[in-house]
Design a protein around this motif. Structure first.
Motif, PDB file in Angstrom:
ATOM      1  N   ILE A 177      22.964  10.549   7.923  1.00 39.57           N
ATOM      2  CA  ILE A 177      22.193  10.514   9.217  1.00 39.57           C
ATOM      3  C   ILE A 177      20.834   9.940   8.653  1.00 39.57           C
ATOM      4  CG2 ILE A 177      20.887  11.814  11.113  1.00 39.57           C
ATOM      5  CD1 ILE A 177      24.027  11.624  11.491  1.00 39.57           C
ATOM      6  N   LEU A 178      20.244  10.677   7.643  1.00 42.35           N
ATOM      7  CA  LEU A 178      18.964  10.428   7.203  1.00 42.35           C
ATOM      8  C   LEU A 178      18.798   8.986   6.739  1.00 42.35           C
ATOM      9  CD1 LEU A 178      17.707  13.778   5.648  1.00 42.35           C
ATOM     10  CD2 LEU A 178      16.807  12.639   7.616  1.00 42.35           C
ATOM     11  N   PRO A 184      21.121   3.632  13.310  1.00 39.22           N
ATOM     12  CA  PRO A 184      19.972   3.196  12.852  1.00 39.22           C
ATOM     13  C   PRO A 184      18.856   4.059  12.807  1.00 39.22           C
ATOM     14  CG  PRO A 184      20.667   1.362  14.529  1.00 39.22           C
ATOM     15  CD  PRO A 184      21.517   2.678  14.597  1.00 39.22           C
ATOM     16  N   VAL A 185      17.792   3.980  11.876  1.00 35.26           N
ATOM     17  CA  VAL A 185      16.839   5.080  11.970  1.00 35.26           C
ATOM     18  C   VAL A 185      15.982   5.041  13.098  1.00 35.26           C
ATOM     19  CG1 VAL A 185      14.538   5.636  10.643  1.00 35.26           C
ATOM     20  CG2 VAL A 185      16.752   4.825   9.283  1.00 35.26           C
ATOM     21  N   ALA A 186      16.036   3.948  13.748  1.00 37.45           N
ATOM     22  CA  ALA A 186      15.045   3.864  15.000  1.00 37.45           C
ATOM     23  C   ALA A 186      15.684   4.627  16.155  1.00 37.45           C
ATOM     24  CB  ALA A 186      15.011   2.386  15.498  1.00 37.45           C
ATOM     25  N   SER A 196      13.595   9.916   6.518  1.00 38.15           N
ATOM     26  CA  SER A 196      14.435   8.965   6.448  1.00 38.15           C
ATOM     27  C   SER A 196      13.998   7.887   5.454  1.00 38.15           C
ATOM     28  CB  SER A 196      14.768   8.178   7.720  1.00 38.15           C
ATOM     29  OG  SER A 196      15.344   9.116   8.658  1.00 38.15           O
ATOM     30  N   ARG A 197      12.541   7.660   5.645  1.00 37.51           N
ATOM     31  CA  ARG A 197      12.204   6.599   4.823  1.00 37.51           C
ATOM     32  C   ARG A 197      11.952   7.110   3.411  1.00 37.51           C
ATOM     33  NH1 ARG A 197      14.030   2.279   7.006  1.00 37.51           N
ATOM     34  NH2 ARG A 197      13.202   1.675   8.958  1.00 37.51           N
ATOM     35  N   LEU A 201      18.723   4.804   1.309  1.00 35.15           N
ATOM     36  CA  LEU A 201      19.926   4.156   2.141  1.00 35.15           C
ATOM     37  C   LEU A 201      19.236   3.822   3.399  1.00 35.15           C
ATOM     38  CD1 LEU A 201      22.500   6.924   1.370  1.00 35.15           C
ATOM     39  CD2 LEU A 201      22.650   4.483   0.631  1.00 35.15           C
ATOM     40  N   SER A 202      18.008   4.229   4.061  1.00 37.43           N
ATOM     41  CA  SER A 202      17.812   3.927   5.328  1.00 37.43           C
ATOM     42  C   SER A 202      17.063   2.319   5.133  1.00 37.43           C
ATOM     43  CB  SER A 202      16.559   4.887   5.690  1.00 37.43           C
ATOM     44  OG  SER A 202      15.631   4.844   4.783  1.00 37.43           O
TER      45      SER A 202
END
Length: 257
Positions: A177-178, A184-186, A196-197, A201-202
């Protein structure tokens, strides 16, 4: 012996060990099933716009499983098999040896990318064309490098942990998820974006999807972020491995399984 030569010998050692332990390649059996599941959902939902997500995700999952599951067992398996003591006695730091063996495991996991593309084309008739092939190759390469660094850190963290299996089981889906692998992170809540950043992987997921779609704006910054996070993880992993070795020598627990 130089560090690079030690890492190469470690790669060869891992190749020999993996031949005797076919379970190290189980991810190559799992990736096609994951691709089939994700593509089936996108096709039945009539969402051709997310086919790229369904193809990219299994490759990233394969790398993470390789880093978390197989690479995380390297040192504990060495202790159980009696290889740890001679490695500690060798005039080569254990950290580069672990990193070299992790590299081999990660390269096996990277084959999941090719499998997911093949399943999409042969199983569903979805030929995913790549808008920027050179950038896609670069994205996979830097992602593999960052995975090696992260796996080296995970190997060190898991070997010093008293709850290794609990950590391995709990660091799967949260990072899917992260890491923006499943979505997508968005699409995540805003308060999760900073977390996430901090996960390479993000950046990799966004870069891979952008390379396929031709929408990888600011790709240089993404590449720098992936390499930076991977390098930081590698440095921390080498440091923690050295601390573990020093502690084992000092407390006389090198030969204990």
């Amino acid at each position: 012996m130089s560090t690079l030569r030690a890492m190469w010998q470690a790669v060869l050692l891992q190749v020999a060990l993996s031949r005797r332990n076919p379970e190290h390649a189980l991810i190559l059996l799992i990736a096609p099933l994951q691709t089939t599941t994700m593509l089936a959902l996108t096709v039945t939902a009539h969402r051709p716009d997310v086919v790229v997500n369904a193809v990219v995700a299994p490759g990233l999952i394969g790398l993470w499983v390789a880093a978390l599951d197989h690479a995380g067992r390297i040192v504990p398996e060495d202790r159980w098999a009696g290889r740890f003591s001679p490695m500690i006695a060798a005039p080569v730091p254990l950290g580069p040896v672990v990193a070299g063996r992790v590299t081999m495991v990660v390269l096996v996991g990277a084959a999941a990318f090719a499998e997911s593309w093949t399943v999409a084309a042969l199983g569903f008739g979805k030929v995913v064309t790549v808008a920027d092939p050179a950038l896609l190759v670069l994205a996979i390469a830097v992602t593999c490098l960052a995975t090696v660094g992260t796996a080296t850190l995970l190997s060190a963290v898991l070997v010093v942990s008293r709850a290794r299996e609990v950590l391995q089981n709990s660091l799967g889906y949260p990072f899917y998820i992260l890491g923006g692998i499943l979505v997508p992170v968005a699409a995540l809540p805003g308060w999760l974006h900073p977390l996430s950043r901090a996960v390479f992987l993000s950046w990799s997921a966004d870069l891979l999807r952008g390379a396929v779609r031709g929408e990888a704006h600011g790709w240089a910054w993404s590449v720098a972020a992936i390499l930076g996070l991977g390098t930081a993880a590698m440095a921390a992993g080498l440091w923690l491995t050295r601390r573990y070795v020093d502690q084992a020598r000092r407390e006389g627990t090198v030969g204990f399984a």
